[in-house]
Structures are given as structure tokens and as C-alpha cells.
Design an enzyme around this catalytic site. Structure first.
Site, PDB file in Angstrom:
ATOM      1  N   ALA A  63      23.220  -5.049  34.115  1.00 17.61           N
ATOM      2  CA  ALA A  63      24.131  -4.548  34.999  1.00 17.61           C
ATOM      3  C   ALA A  63      24.933  -5.732  35.459  1.00 17.61           C
ATOM      4  O   ALA A  63      24.617  -6.897  34.795  1.00 17.61           O
ATOM      5  CB  ALA A  63      23.288  -4.243  36.364  1.00 17.61           C
ATOM      6  N   GLY A  92      19.722  -3.839  32.832  1.00 21.98           N
ATOM      7  CA  GLY A  92      20.165  -2.443  32.938  1.00 21.98           C
ATOM      8  C   GLY A  92      20.325  -1.805  31.499  1.00 21.98           C
ATOM      9  O   GLY A  92      20.358  -0.645  31.399  1.00 21.98           O
ATOM     10  N   GLU A 118      17.085  -0.727  30.472  1.00 24.89           N
ATOM     11  CA  GLU A 118      16.708   0.479  31.314  1.00 24.89           C
ATOM     12  C   GLU A 118      17.538   1.966  30.648  1.00 24.89           C
ATOM     13  O   GLU A 118      16.887   2.836  30.685  1.00 24.89           O
ATOM     14  CB  GLU A 118      17.101   0.334  32.575  1.00 24.89           C
ATOM     15  CG  GLU A 118      16.276  -0.797  33.305  1.00 24.89           C
ATOM     16  CD  GLU A 118      16.494  -1.326  34.768  1.00 24.89           C
ATOM     17  OE1 GLU A 118      17.542  -1.834  34.701  1.00 24.89           O
ATOM     18  OE2 GLU A 118      15.845  -1.019  35.646  1.00 24.89           O
ATOM     19  N   GLU A 144      15.899  -9.997  35.212  1.00 23.80           N
ATOM     20  CA  GLU A 144      16.130  -9.870  36.510  1.00 23.80           C
ATOM     21  C   GLU A 144      15.246 -11.084  37.311  1.00 23.80           C
ATOM     22  O   GLU A 144      15.917 -11.582  38.474  1.00 23.80           O
ATOM     23  CB  GLU A 144      15.539  -8.427  37.044  1.00 23.80           C
ATOM     24  CG  GLU A 144      16.750  -7.374  36.804  1.00 23.80           C
ATOM     25  CD  GLU A 144      16.420  -7.001  35.143  1.00 23.80           C
ATOM     26  OE1 GLU A 144      15.732  -7.201  34.420  1.00 23.80           O
ATOM     27  OE2 GLU A 144      17.095  -5.970  35.081  1.00 23.80           O
TER      28      GLU A 144
HETATM   29  N1  CAA Z   1      27.121  -9.074  33.759  1.00 24.65           N
HETATM   30  C1  CAA Z   1      28.452  -9.712  33.767  1.00 24.65           C
HETATM   31  N2  CAA Z   1      28.905 -10.454  32.997  1.00 24.65           N
HETATM   32  C2  CAA Z   1      27.998 -10.565  31.683  1.00 24.65           C
HETATM   33  C3  CAA Z   1      26.868 -10.098  31.736  1.00 24.65           C
HETATM   34  C4  CAA Z   1      26.308  -9.253  32.737  1.00 24.65           C
HETATM   35  N3  CAA Z   1      25.053  -8.808  32.529  1.00 24.65           N
HETATM   36  N4  CAA Z   1      26.395 -10.388  30.610  1.00 24.65           N
HETATM   37  C5  CAA Z   1      27.186 -11.035  29.935  1.00 24.65           C
HETATM   38  N5  CAA Z   1      28.197 -11.146  30.740  1.00 24.65           N
HETATM   39  C6  CAA Z   1      29.678 -12.000  30.284  1.00 24.65           C
HETATM   40  C7  CAA Z   1      29.433 -13.602  30.453  1.00 24.65           C
HETATM   41  O1  CAA Z   1      29.577 -14.045  31.684  1.00 24.65           O
HETATM   42  C8  CAA Z   1      30.522 -13.887  29.551  1.00 24.65           C
HETATM   43  O2  CAA Z   1      32.015 -13.739  30.369  1.00 24.65           O
HETATM   44  P1  CAA Z   1      33.096 -14.981  30.194  1.00 24.65           P
HETATM   45  O3  CAA Z   1      33.229 -15.095  28.827  1.00 24.65           O
HETATM   46  O4  CAA Z   1      34.077 -14.335  31.197  1.00 24.65           O
HETATM   47  O5  CAA Z   1      32.215 -16.197  30.415  1.00 24.65           O
HETATM   48  C9  CAA Z   1      30.755 -12.859  28.531  1.00 24.65           C
HETATM   49  O6  CAA Z   1      29.847 -11.755  29.003  1.00 24.65           O
HETATM   50  C10 CAA Z   1      29.823 -13.379  27.172  1.00 24.65           C
HETATM   51  O7  CAA Z   1      28.468 -13.632  27.524  1.00 24.65           O
HETATM   52  P2  CAA Z   1      28.055 -15.183  27.265  1.00 24.65           P
HETATM   53  O8  CAA Z   1      28.954 -16.152  27.056  1.00 24.65           O
HETATM   54  O9  CAA Z   1      27.005 -15.463  28.239  1.00 24.65           O
HETATM   55  O10 CAA Z   1      27.292 -14.903  25.796  1.00 24.65           O
HETATM   56  P3  CAA Z   1      26.178 -15.758  25.057  1.00 24.65           P
HETATM   57  O11 CAA Z   1      26.093 -15.343  23.688  1.00 24.65           O
HETATM   58  O12 CAA Z   1      26.138 -17.111  25.503  1.00 24.65           O
HETATM   59  O13 CAA Z   1      24.608 -15.211  26.014  1.00 24.65           O
HETATM   60  C11 CAA Z   1      23.485 -13.392  26.939  1.00 24.65           C
HETATM   61  C12 CAA Z   1      24.403 -13.696  25.742  1.00 24.65           C
HETATM   62  C13 CAA Z   1      22.074 -14.305  26.754  1.00 24.65           C
HETATM   63  C14 CAA Z   1      23.206 -12.016  26.829  1.00 24.65           C
HETATM   64  C15 CAA Z   1      23.888 -13.744  28.263  1.00 24.65           C
HETATM   65  O14 CAA Z   1      25.165 -13.393  28.433  1.00 24.65           O
HETATM   66  C16 CAA Z   1      23.126 -13.304  29.428  1.00 24.65           C
HETATM   67  O15 CAA Z   1      22.058 -13.935  29.802  1.00 24.65           O
HETATM   68  N6  CAA Z   1      23.585 -12.191  30.037  1.00 24.65           N
HETATM   69  C17 CAA Z   1      22.984 -11.803  31.484  1.00 24.65           C
HETATM   70  C18 CAA Z   1      21.902 -10.812  31.006  1.00 24.65           C
HETATM   71  C19 CAA Z   1      21.024 -10.479  32.371  1.00 24.65           C
HETATM   72  O16 CAA Z   1      20.646 -11.228  33.191  1.00 24.65           O
HETATM   73  N7  CAA Z   1      20.921  -9.109  32.442  1.00 24.65           N
HETATM   74  C20 CAA Z   1      20.382  -8.628  33.475  1.00 24.65           C
HETATM   75  C21 CAA Z   1      21.389  -8.162  34.853  1.00 24.65           C
HETATM   76  S1  CAA Z   1      20.550  -7.707  36.056  1.00 24.65           S
HETATM   77  C22 CAA Z   1      20.478  -6.079  36.073  1.00 24.65           C
HETATM   78  O17 CAA Z   1      20.524  -5.166  35.159  1.00 24.65           O
HETATM   79  C23 CAA Z   1      19.581  -5.479  37.400  1.00 24.65           C
HETATM   80  C24 CAA Z   1      19.131  -4.050  36.815  1.00 24.65           C
HETATM   81  O18 CAA Z   1      18.216  -3.709  36.567  1.00 24.65           O
HETATM   82  C25 CAA Z   1      20.020  -2.995  37.371  1.00 24.65           C
END
Ligand code: CAA
Length: 260
Positions: A66, A111, A114, A134
Site C-alpha cells: 500500500a 498489500g 495480499e 508492515e
Molecule cells: N509506498 C509508496 N512509495 C513506495 C513504496 C510504497 N509501498 N514502495 C516503494 N516506493 C517508492 C519509494 O519511496 C521510491 O520513491 P522515490 O524514488 O520518490 O524515493 C520508489 O518507490 C523506489 O523505491 P526505493 O528507492 O525504495 O527502491 P529500492 O530498490 O531501494 O527498495 C523496496 C525496494 C525494498 C521494495 C523498498 O521500496 C521498500 O521497502 N518499499 C516499501 C515496502 C513496504 O513496506 N510495503 C508495505 C506497505 S504497508 C501495507 O502494504 C499495508 C497493508 O497491508 C494494506
């Protein structure tokens, strides 16, 4: 309907739906969740579509979760509402008459995992990565992940994945029963579409009723599930497709199913 965040391409009765926000690794904000719900609802009503393959744009992610930026600014009430809308999308996939296959081409986190778990089965590329990060954000999976993962692989492995926030690769996900098959990145979509086509060649009512029996039977006692299965089996004997399927077998020819 026009979609800002989705690409939909239909050929040979198979719709390929691509979540298209590669700049944020296809993160699901409220607009994407709404668009996915509308698109899948419409595809399910389209008699020309026999199966859907869902994938992510770009070579890095299926869906990285998400949208954390959007979630960082919402209230408790809005978070509850967001989770319920995400869950409604996942339940819609379960209720659709046509099968939905997740083709996981990269990160399927939070998400994103999911969404993949809500699909009828998952194919993955060797580059796919799965996890529930999460708890590292101070929350829990909110789009049905705690429920669907524990039902799929049992509570012990689900606990390990959800409590640790650890990310696992495609081979481990296959060992754990999350993923059916792992392919090279180039093979992933052709293989998913080929399986979708194999399904599309069968009687679409049979496929829809089999999905109904499996999805709904999972929430019943075995005896109730058996009774439910028998009732669906019986109903199918009122259809053209049952008469045609059995006649074609006896006449040693290919069946011409009509979905009625
Ligand atoms: N939400 C918003 N933006 C996101 C995102 C997310 N879930 N995942 C990645 N992005 C964005 C980053 O912020 C980044 O944006 P900028 O270029 O503007 O900085 C862009 O996508 C590229 O990502 P990274 O630079 O972080 O890429 P990376 O290769 O270094 O890392 C990754 C990849 C490990 C997937 C890392 O992006 C990451 O950890 N993302 C978040 C994953 C996460 O925590 N997901 C769970 C969300 S909570 C949820 O989903 C709740 C639910 O159940 C409903």
C-alpha cells in the site's frame, strides 16, 4: 471506464491487467484500489473474458505494498476505511466467476502480497520477492493478509513471515506453498497466459462453479462443503455445457462450450 493507473489488454479471451505506477513500485493508493475494483468488476461481467492475469509494470515490482506516503497522512478512521476497501477488492477477486492469476514479476510486499494471495494462484519470476514488512512500519497487514496467508500456509509459517517482516525469495515461497511455479522473467507472462488459455478452453460454467466450491468450501465444515459441492454439481446438469461436454467425449470430438 478510463484508468489512470492500470493497463488492460485482452487477447484470446485472456485479459492482462498491469498495475502501472512503476515510479513508486506500483504501490496501491486509494485510487489504484478503486480502479482495480472497477476494472475487475467489469472484466467479470464481460462474457468474452475467460481469465485475468494480474502483473506489475516495470522490471522491479509486482506491487511494493500500500502507498506509504498516502497512508502516513490518514486518520485512524480513514485507515479503517482504507483497509475495508482493500479487503473488498480481495473478496471481489474471490467472488469473480473467472479465475485470476497473479504473475509476480518482482517485489510483492504488504498489500502487493495480499493482492497476489487473493488471486486464485500465483506464478512468480525468479526475481520475485515476498514479504509483509508492515510491523516495521508500526502496523499490520490490512488487506486480508493475516487471514489469507495463515489459511494458505498455516499459522506457524505465517507467524514467522508476518512477525519478522522478513522478505523471502520465489523458491522459498514455492517451498512454502505460496507460489505454484517459478519461471525466468521472460517466461513468466507467456506461461501465465498459456495456463489461462488452457482454462479458457474448458467449460466456463464448470470453471466458475469449481472456483465457487473451492473458495466457499474453505469456510465450511467438510460435510457442509461436500453438500455445497453436490448442489453445484447437480445444477450443472441443467446446462448446455454439461450435455455438450459429455456428448463430445462420447463422440470423440472437441466440445463447443457456450457458458450456458
Ligand atoms: N509506498 C509508496 N512509495 C513506495 C513504496 C510504497 N509501498 N514502495 C516503494 N516506493 C517508492 C519509494 O519511496 C521510491 O520513491 P522515490 O524514488 O520518490 O524515493 C520508489 O518507490 C523506489 O523505491 P526505493 O528507492 O525504495 O527502491 P529500492 O530498490 O531501494 O527498495 C523496496 C525496494 C525494498 C521494495 C523498498 O521500496 C521498500 O521497502 N518499499 C516499501 C515496502 C513496504 O513496506 N510495503 C508495505 C506497505 S504497508 C501495507 O502494504 C499495508 C497493508 O497491508 C494494506
Amino acid at each position: 471506464m478510463e484508468f489512470k493507473n492500470l493497463l488492460i489488454e485482452t487477447s484470446d479471451s485472456i485479459a492482462t491487467l498491469t498495475i502501472n505506477r512503476p515510479q513508486v513500485l506500483n504501490a496501491l493508493n486509494s485510487d489504484v484500489v478503486r480502479e482495480l475494483e472497477c476494472a475487475l468488476y467489469e472484466l467479470d461481467l464481460d462474457a468474452a473474458v475467460k481469465a485475468v492475469v494480474i502483473t506489475g509494470a516495470g522490471d522491479k515490482a509486482f506491487v511494493a505494498g500500500a502507498d506509504i506516503k498516502e497512508m502516513s497522512e490518514i486518520s485512524s478512521f480513514e485507515a479503517h476505511d482504507f483497509a475495508r476497501r482493500g479487503q473488498r477488492l480481495m473478496l471481489l477477486i474471490n467472488k469473480m466467476r473467472i479465475p485470476v492469476i497473479a504473475a509476480v514479476n518482482g517485489y510483492a510486499l504488504g498489500g502487493g502480497l495480499e493482492l497476489a494471495l487473493a488471486c486464485d494462484f500465483i506464478y512468480a519470476s525468479e526475481k520475485a520477492k515476498f514479504g509483509f514488512p508492515e510491523v516495521g512500519l508500526g502496523v499490520i497487514p490490512g488487506f486480508g493478509g493475516t487471514q489469507n496467508l495463515a489459511r494458505l500456509i498455516g499459522p506457524n509459517r505465517a507467524n514467522e513471515l508476518v512477525f519478522s517482516g522478513r522478505i523471502i525469495n520465489a523458491v522459498r515461497a514455492r517451498e512454502w506453498g505460496i507460489v505454484n511455479e517459478v519461471f525466468t522473467p521472460e517466461e513468466l507472462l507467456p506461461k501465465a497466459r498459456a495456463t489461462a488459455q488452457e482454462i479458457a478452453a474448458k467449460g466456463s460454467l464448470g470453471v466458475a462453479y469449481a472456483k465457487d466450491a473451492i473458495v466457499n468450501g474453505m469456510n465450511m465444515t467438510k460435510e457442509d462443503g461436500f453438500r455445497y459441492e453436490a448442489s453445484l454439481f447437480g445444477v450443472l446438469f441443467a446446462t448446455h455445457d454439461q450435455r455438450e461436454g459429455m456428448a463430445a467425449f462420447l463422440e470423440k470430438r472437441t466440445a463447443e462450450f457456450k457458458g450456458k
